[in-house]
Enzyme design. Structure first.
Site, mmCIF file in Angstrom:
data_model
loop_
_atom_site.group_PDB
_atom_site.id
_atom_site.type_symbol
_atom_site.label_atom_id
_atom_site.label_comp_id
_atom_site.label_asym_id
_atom_site.label_seq_id
_atom_site.Cartn_x
_atom_site.Cartn_y
_atom_site.Cartn_z
ATOM 1 N N GLU A 53 0.837 -1.202 0.000
ATOM 2 C CA GLU A 53 0.000 0.000 0.000
ATOM 3 C C GLU A 53 0.872 1.253 0.000
ATOM 4 O OE1 GLU A 53 -2.729 -0.087 3.299
ATOM 5 O OE2 GLU A 53 -3.838 1.669 2.576
ATOM 6 N N ASN A 200 -12.258 -1.471 -0.839
ATOM 7 C CA ASN A 200 -11.565 -2.106 0.291
ATOM 8 C C ASN A 200 -12.258 -1.733 1.587
ATOM 9 O OD1 ASN A 200 -9.073 -3.121 1.851
ATOM 10 N ND2 ASN A 200 -9.242 -1.000 2.538
ATOM 11 N N GLU A 201 -12.457 -2.701 2.443
ATOM 12 C CA GLU A 201 -13.039 -2.460 3.775
ATOM 13 C C GLU A 201 -14.156 -1.423 3.707
ATOM 14 O OE1 GLU A 201 -10.039 -1.961 6.839
ATOM 15 O OE2 GLU A 201 -9.324 -4.007 6.524
ATOM 16 N N TYR A 268 -6.530 -9.851 10.999
ATOM 17 C CA TYR A 268 -5.199 -9.560 11.547
ATOM 18 C C TYR A 268 -5.003 -10.293 12.862
ATOM 19 C CZ TYR A 268 -4.173 -5.992 8.078
ATOM 20 O OH TYR A 268 -3.891 -5.352 6.896
ATOM 21 N N GLU A 322 -5.960 -9.496 3.262
ATOM 22 C CA GLU A 322 -5.119 -8.845 4.279
ATOM 23 C C GLU A 322 -5.038 -9.783 5.472
ATOM 24 O OE1 GLU A 322 -5.750 -4.710 5.336
ATOM 25 O OE2 GLU A 322 -6.344 -4.244 3.270
ATOM 26 N N GLN A 371 2.216 -6.348 5.213
ATOM 27 C CA GLN A 371 2.444 -5.913 3.854
ATOM 28 C C GLN A 371 3.887 -6.235 3.481
ATOM 29 O OE1 GLN A 371 1.162 -1.889 3.033
ATOM 30 N NE2 GLN A 371 -0.773 -2.171 4.109
HETATM 31 O O1 AHR Z 1 -2.838 -2.915 6.170
HETATM 32 C C1 AHR Z 1 -3.130 -1.721 6.823
HETATM 33 C C2 AHR Z 1 -4.592 -1.365 6.773
HETATM 34 O O2 AHR Z 1 -5.336 -2.327 7.451
HETATM 35 C C3 AHR Z 1 -5.228 -1.344 5.407
HETATM 36 O O3 AHR Z 1 -5.018 -0.136 4.755
HETATM 37 C C4 AHR Z 1 -6.667 -1.541 5.715
HETATM 38 O O4 AHR Z 1 -7.364 -2.143 4.650
HETATM 39 C C5 AHR Z 1 -6.668 -2.368 6.970
HETATM 40 O O5 AHR Z 1 -7.518 -1.881 7.914
#
Ligand code: AHR
Length: 519
Positions: A53, A200-201, A268, A322, A371
């Site tokens: 990103e 995204n999201e 995550y 992600e 990332q």
């Molecule tokens: O990876 C960092 C951020 O985490 C991304 O921009 C977003 O999609 C997520 O919340």
């Protein structure tokens, strides 16, 4: 008998005592059954995908240094980074975000660089984005890497027309306003492009939408992302956050199966209330991270159950675009840049995720670690002209043997890694595959920081004459690779697997990842 009764009573009243009894002193035993003749599904190499990103030093300083930089580069893109990512056979690259995607206007990132408008990167540190890395630079990067682009279009603050024109600019080879503009900017031939995310999201930074509203928006945007000539887009609907099963259900209900190739999911490994340090963590913090990581199969399986209800033939892919660890930023660094160190603990998180994705490859067709460079669970750190490969990088390198291989069903029976004699987690995690040359690979993670495990692999439906392997480990779970000591954690040869009459006996050292090749 007398002692048995005594132990039973003690265990009843003092659970810690019972746990102590169960915990082996030096090594434990485990068994893995691998069915070499029952493979049905192929592990897509796209499960080993990446995400980069416009955030911190992922793009700028990570990939892009500009043509005039003293750092060796090809048309502005670092040669060392390209070399390292080619080595792991990076299959696809998601760009430009993340949250950044829904405030990115692609037309700002084309044409002469010195004339591109600048913008504020509101999500990530409020820094100035000068748009010097745009569509042409990204597609050049993908060509240099030999990887497939995965572009995330702007739904949150962009229009249907804007997204539609981006697809035309990239993929249309005839006469049209966007194809002419591309030619004017130096690229005659259209690019080939498959993976395309529609936002995204969108439940959060991508517009704070309800799933019902987003599903309708998806259909509008996706309709106008055209398949020009032979190009076929594989469109991905912006999916759920972690355990929001209602989001997945609503999308599956409202969007026709023919209109989407996949639905995404973000998960995550973090405690959002208290992320904790990336280094110097306690064993309790280590345990909790691995516990959260081992929760991912449960979360994925619930999403898959929802998808199965509407799509029993598994036509729609689950795309976990992600995933990875999210700890506190390193002290003294910009909080908006999400720079965190990477230790052996991160390697285990990667190894476990990839094993679990492999095992669900009938539904999971793509995944992207967050990332690639200098951000979150990075594979690569750069600092001026220096580059260091993290433990996570080495996991991707070891596991590349699973790309496009046939998943072999496997069943693990093992003991537990115990914390304070009370909390427990299954000590081993594994997956197995057979590649097109008939080689079988088994990747195994031993999460216990102290105890070796004597693992017997019962390989059914095949015979094996030779076993070789590689191991990734270190004297301590908090260890890492730094610019000063870049080779603290690197894979080495593993020679503790022997073929016996009872099966393949593997001594899995404490805190290690082993990848075996059975010939
Ligand atoms: O990876 C960092 C951020 O985490 C991304 O921009 C977003 O999609 C997520 O919340």
């Amino acid at each position: 008998m007398k002692y048995t009764l005594l132990f039973a009573l003690a265990a009843l009243f003092f659970p810690r005592f019972s746990a102590l009894l169960a915990q082996p002193e030096k090594s434990a035993e485990a068994k893995l059954i691998v069915s070499a003749d029952l493979g049905k599904y192929t592990i897509s190499r796209h499960i080993y995908g990446h995400f980069s990103e416009h955030l911190g030093h992922c793009i700028y300083g990570g990939y892009w240094v500009g043509e005039n930089s003293p750092i060796p580069n090809t048309r502005g893109i670092r040669n060392d980074v390209v070399g390292a990512l080619k080595e792991i056979q990076i299959p696809n690259l998601r760009w430009p975000g993340g949250c950044f995607a829904d405030e990115y206007h692609w037309q700002d990132g084309i044409g002469p660089r010195d004339q591109r408008p600048k913008m504020v990167n509101t999500h990530w540190g409020g820094v100035t984005e000068d748009n010097s890395f745009g569509t042409h630079e990204f597609m050049d990067l993908c060509e240099q890497l030999g990887t497939e682009p995965y572009i995330c279009g702007n739904v949150g603050s962009g229009s249907v027309e804007e997204m539609s024109k981006w697809v035309e600019y990239l993929t249309f080879d005839g006469i049209s306003p966007m194809a002419e503009l591309r030619r004017k900017n130096g690229r005659d031939k259209a690019w080939k492009m498959q993976f395309w995310a529609v936002g995204n999201e969108n439940w959060g930074c991508g517009g704070n939408m309800t799933p019902e509203f987003y599903a309708d928006q998806y259909k509008r945007y996706a309709t106008f992302c055209r398949n020009y000539q032979e190009n076929r887009l594989l469109k991905v609907a912006g999916g759920a956050n972690s355990n929001d099963y209602n989001w997945t259900e609503t999308l599956m209900k409202k969007i026709p199966i023919w209109q989407m190739w996949g639905i995404s999911l973000h998960y995550y490994t973090t405690d959002w209330e208290n992320k904790g340090p990336a280094t110097g963590f306690s064993e309790k913090q280590y345990f909790e991270t691995i516990e959260r990581c081992l929760n991912i199969p449960r979360v994925i399986d619930k999403h898959i159950t929802v998808m199965d209800k509407y799509d029993p033939e598994k036509k729609v892919a689950l795309v976990i675009d992600e995933w990875g660890t999210w700890f506190n930023v390193e002290p003294g660094t910009n909080p908006g840049f999400l720079f965190q160190q990477n230790t052996l603990r991160d390697a285990f998180v990667a190894g476990i995720h990839l094993n679990e994705f492999n095992k669900r490859c009938d539904r999971i067709k793509m995944a992207n670690i967050a990332q690639t460079i200098n951000v979150l669970q990075a594979l690569i750190f750069t600092q001026d002209d220096k580059m260091v490969l993290t433990p996570t990088y080495h996991v991707f390198n070891l596991y590349k043997v699973h790309h496009e291989a046939m998943l072999l069903p496997s069943d693990m029976t093992c003991g537990d890694y115990m914390l304070d004699g009370e909390k427990k987690l299954p000590v081993l995690n594994a997956s197995a595959s057979k590649d097109k040359n008939g080689l079988i690979h088994v990747s195994i993670v031993n999460i216990d920081p102290k105890i070796d495990v004597d693992l017997t692999i019962d390989l059914r439906g095949s015979t094996v004459k030779e076993v070789i392997g590689k191991i990734l480990t270190a004297p301590d779970i908090t260890m890492l690779n730094s610019f000063e000591n870049p080779k603290t954690i690197v894979p080495t040869d593993f020679d503790n697997a022997k073929i016996t009459k009872e099966g393949i006996k593997v001594k899995m050292p404490a805190k290690s990842i082993v990848v075996l090749e059975l010939k």
